[in-house]
Scaffold this motif. Structure first.
Motif, short mmCIF file in Angstrom:
data_model
loop_
_atom_site.label_atom_id
_atom_site.label_comp_id
_atom_site.label_asym_id
_atom_site.label_seq_id
_atom_site.Cartn_x
_atom_site.Cartn_y
_atom_site.Cartn_z
N UNK A 105 0.84 -1.18 0.00
CA UNK A 105 0.00 0.00 0.00
C UNK A 105 0.88 1.25 0.00
N UNK A 106 1.97 1.18 0.72
CA UNK A 106 2.88 2.32 0.76
C UNK A 106 3.53 2.54 -0.60
N UNK A 107 3.86 1.47 -1.29
CA UNK A 107 4.44 1.57 -2.63
C UNK A 107 3.47 2.24 -3.60
N UNK A 108 2.20 1.97 -3.47
CA UNK A 108 1.21 2.56 -4.36
C UNK A 108 1.13 4.08 -4.16
N UNK A 109 1.27 4.53 -2.93
CA UNK A 109 1.20 5.97 -2.66
C UNK A 109 2.49 6.66 -3.08
N UNK A 110 3.61 6.07 -2.72
CA UNK A 110 4.90 6.72 -2.96
C UNK A 110 5.26 6.74 -4.45
N UNK A 111 4.89 5.72 -5.19
CA UNK A 111 5.33 5.62 -6.59
C UNK A 111 4.55 6.50 -7.55
N UNK A 112 3.47 7.09 -7.15
CA UNK A 112 2.64 7.84 -8.10
C UNK A 112 3.37 9.07 -8.64
N UNK A 113 3.84 9.94 -7.78
CA UNK A 113 4.42 11.20 -8.24
C UNK A 113 5.76 11.02 -8.95
N UNK A 114 6.74 10.31 -8.38
CA UNK A 114 8.03 10.25 -9.09
C UNK A 114 8.03 9.34 -10.32
N UNK A 115 7.17 8.36 -10.40
CA UNK A 115 7.23 7.40 -11.50
C UNK A 115 6.07 7.58 -12.47
N UNK A 116 4.86 7.51 -11.99
CA UNK A 116 3.71 7.40 -12.87
C UNK A 116 3.16 8.72 -13.39
N UNK A 117 3.61 9.85 -12.86
CA UNK A 117 3.17 11.12 -13.44
C UNK A 117 3.99 11.49 -14.67
N UNK A 118 5.04 10.76 -14.95
CA UNK A 118 5.86 11.04 -16.13
C UNK A 118 5.19 10.60 -17.42
N UNK A 119 4.28 9.64 -17.35
CA UNK A 119 3.64 9.08 -18.54
C UNK A 119 2.17 9.48 -18.56
N UNK A 120 1.69 10.00 -19.70
CA UNK A 120 0.29 10.47 -19.76
C UNK A 120 -0.74 9.37 -19.51
N UNK A 121 -0.44 8.13 -19.88
CA UNK A 121 -1.42 7.07 -19.71
C UNK A 121 -1.67 6.73 -18.24
N UNK A 122 -0.67 6.93 -17.41
CA UNK A 122 -0.85 6.68 -15.97
C UNK A 122 -1.07 7.96 -15.19
N UNK A 123 -0.77 9.11 -15.79
CA UNK A 123 -1.00 10.36 -15.09
C UNK A 123 -2.47 10.76 -15.13
N UNK A 124 -3.11 10.54 -16.27
CA UNK A 124 -4.51 10.94 -16.41
C UNK A 124 -5.45 10.10 -15.55
N UNK A 125 -5.22 8.81 -15.53
CA UNK A 125 -5.99 7.91 -14.66
C UNK A 125 -5.00 6.93 -14.03
N UNK A 126 -4.84 6.94 -12.72
CA UNK A 126 -3.80 6.12 -12.07
C UNK A 126 -4.19 4.65 -11.93
#
Length: 82
Positions: free
Chosen positions: A1-22
């Motif tokens: 659960x902690x990995x899901x919260x921490x990984x959003x901003x540094x990793x998944x906001x870089x790509x539009x497919x995961x930034x628009x809907x996580x």
């Protein structure tokens, strides 16, 4: 659960497919909730062997509150930014 919260901003906001809907983070939360449920069942079913009813319940509450705050931040608060 902690990995899901921490990984959003540094990793998944870089790509539009995961930034628009996580969706990846939501899948990580689903896996985390499944593991959390299995652990709590084990702790309450055999308390002498696993001994973690109190700490497990506290961590479950914290994990679910992290999930709620993540959903609030991504789906509600981010839409109100000008």
């Amino acid at each position: 659960m902690l990995l899901a919260v921490i990984s959003y901003i540094p990793v998944f906001t870089l790509f539009p497919i995961t930034r628009d809907f996580p969706w990846v983070n939501l899948l990580l939360f689903v896996v985390g909730i499944g593991l959390l449920t299995a652990g709590l069942k084990r702790a309450f079913r055999e308390p002498v062997l696993y001994r973690g009813k109190i700490i497990g319940s506290i961590l479950a509450g914290l994990s679910l509150s992290m999930f709620g705050l993540f959903c609030f931040g991504v789906f509600f608060a981010s839409k109100n930014i000008p």
